[in-house]
Scaffold this motif. Structure first.
Motif, mmCIF file in Angstrom:
data_model
loop_
_atom_site.group_PDB
_atom_site.id
_atom_site.type_symbol
_atom_site.label_atom_id
_atom_site.label_comp_id
_atom_site.label_asym_id
_atom_site.label_seq_id
_atom_site.Cartn_x
_atom_site.Cartn_y
_atom_site.Cartn_z
ATOM 1 N N MET A 165 0.829 -1.169 0.000
ATOM 2 C CA MET A 165 0.000 0.000 0.000
ATOM 3 C C MET A 165 0.883 1.244 0.000
ATOM 4 O O MET A 165 1.868 1.316 0.718
ATOM 5 C CB MET A 165 -0.892 -0.028 1.241
ATOM 6 N N LYS A 166 0.496 2.205 -0.793
ATOM 7 C CA LYS A 166 1.282 3.425 -0.907
ATOM 8 C C LYS A 166 0.888 4.425 0.173
ATOM 9 O O LYS A 166 -0.240 4.435 0.647
ATOM 10 C CB LYS A 166 1.059 4.049 -2.281
ATOM 11 N N ALA A 167 1.837 5.273 0.524
ATOM 12 C CA ALA A 167 1.588 6.295 1.541
ATOM 13 C C ALA A 167 0.526 7.282 1.071
ATOM 14 O O ALA A 167 -0.265 7.771 1.880
ATOM 15 C CB ALA A 167 2.879 7.016 1.888
ATOM 16 N N VAL A 214 -3.950 -0.586 10.517
ATOM 17 C CA VAL A 214 -2.791 -1.048 11.286
ATOM 18 C C VAL A 214 -3.125 -2.355 11.992
ATOM 19 O O VAL A 214 -2.329 -3.305 11.967
ATOM 20 C CB VAL A 214 -2.327 0.029 12.294
ATOM 21 N N SER A 215 -4.291 -2.427 12.617
ATOM 22 C CA SER A 215 -4.643 -3.662 13.325
ATOM 23 C C SER A 215 -4.803 -4.834 12.361
ATOM 24 O O SER A 215 -4.384 -5.958 12.665
ATOM 25 C CB SER A 215 -5.902 -3.473 14.162
ATOM 26 N N ARG A 261 5.564 -5.949 6.985
ATOM 27 C CA ARG A 261 6.215 -5.164 8.036
ATOM 28 C C ARG A 261 6.394 -3.714 7.597
ATOM 29 O O ARG A 261 6.167 -2.786 8.379
ATOM 30 C CB ARG A 261 7.563 -5.808 8.375
ATOM 31 N N ARG A 262 6.741 -3.514 6.358
ATOM 32 C CA ARG A 262 6.918 -2.145 5.848
ATOM 33 C C ARG A 262 5.588 -1.428 5.694
ATOM 34 O O ARG A 262 5.505 -0.218 5.913
ATOM 35 C CB ARG A 262 7.688 -2.177 4.532
ATOM 36 N N ASP A 263 4.538 -2.160 5.326
ATOM 37 C CA ASP A 263 3.209 -1.559 5.250
ATOM 38 C C ASP A 263 2.743 -1.110 6.631
ATOM 39 O O ASP A 263 2.117 -0.056 6.767
ATOM 40 C CB ASP A 263 2.196 -2.544 4.659
ATOM 41 N N ALA A 290 1.855 2.731 7.590
ATOM 42 C CA ALA A 290 0.555 3.097 8.134
ATOM 43 C C ALA A 290 0.703 3.787 9.487
ATOM 44 O O ALA A 290 0.018 4.775 9.767
ATOM 45 C CB ALA A 290 -0.328 1.858 8.261
ATOM 46 N N LYS A 291 1.613 3.288 10.322
ATOM 47 C CA LYS A 291 1.824 3.917 11.626
ATOM 48 C C LYS A 291 2.401 5.319 11.480
ATOM 49 O O LYS A 291 2.045 6.228 12.242
ATOM 50 C CB LYS A 291 2.751 3.064 12.488
#
Length: 66
Positions: free
Chosen positions: A1-3, A18-19, A47-49, A53-54
């Protein structure tokens, strides 16, 4: 997913994202532990997604606090 996709979401949607990603990552880790995971790169992407997201979630929270 892109920022850029994440930035269009609101805080509640980002927290849900995130959850969901954390649950997916846990499932992938369990698959890896039981040697059922064939594509290990999925762990890195998940992990990078989560980190992406965070980061966006923290940006939104700081922006709302101002």
């Amino acid at each position: 997913m892109k920022a850029s996709e994440l930035r269009t979401k609101d805080v509640a949607a980002l927290e849900k994202e995130v959850s969901d990603l954390l649950k997916a990552h846990f499932g992938l880790r369990m698959q890896k532990a039981t040697q059922q995971l064939s594509n290990h790169t999925v762990l890195r992407k998940t992990r990078r997604d989560i980190a992406r997201a965070k980061t966006v979630l923290n940006e939104k929270k700081k922006e709302a606090a101002k």
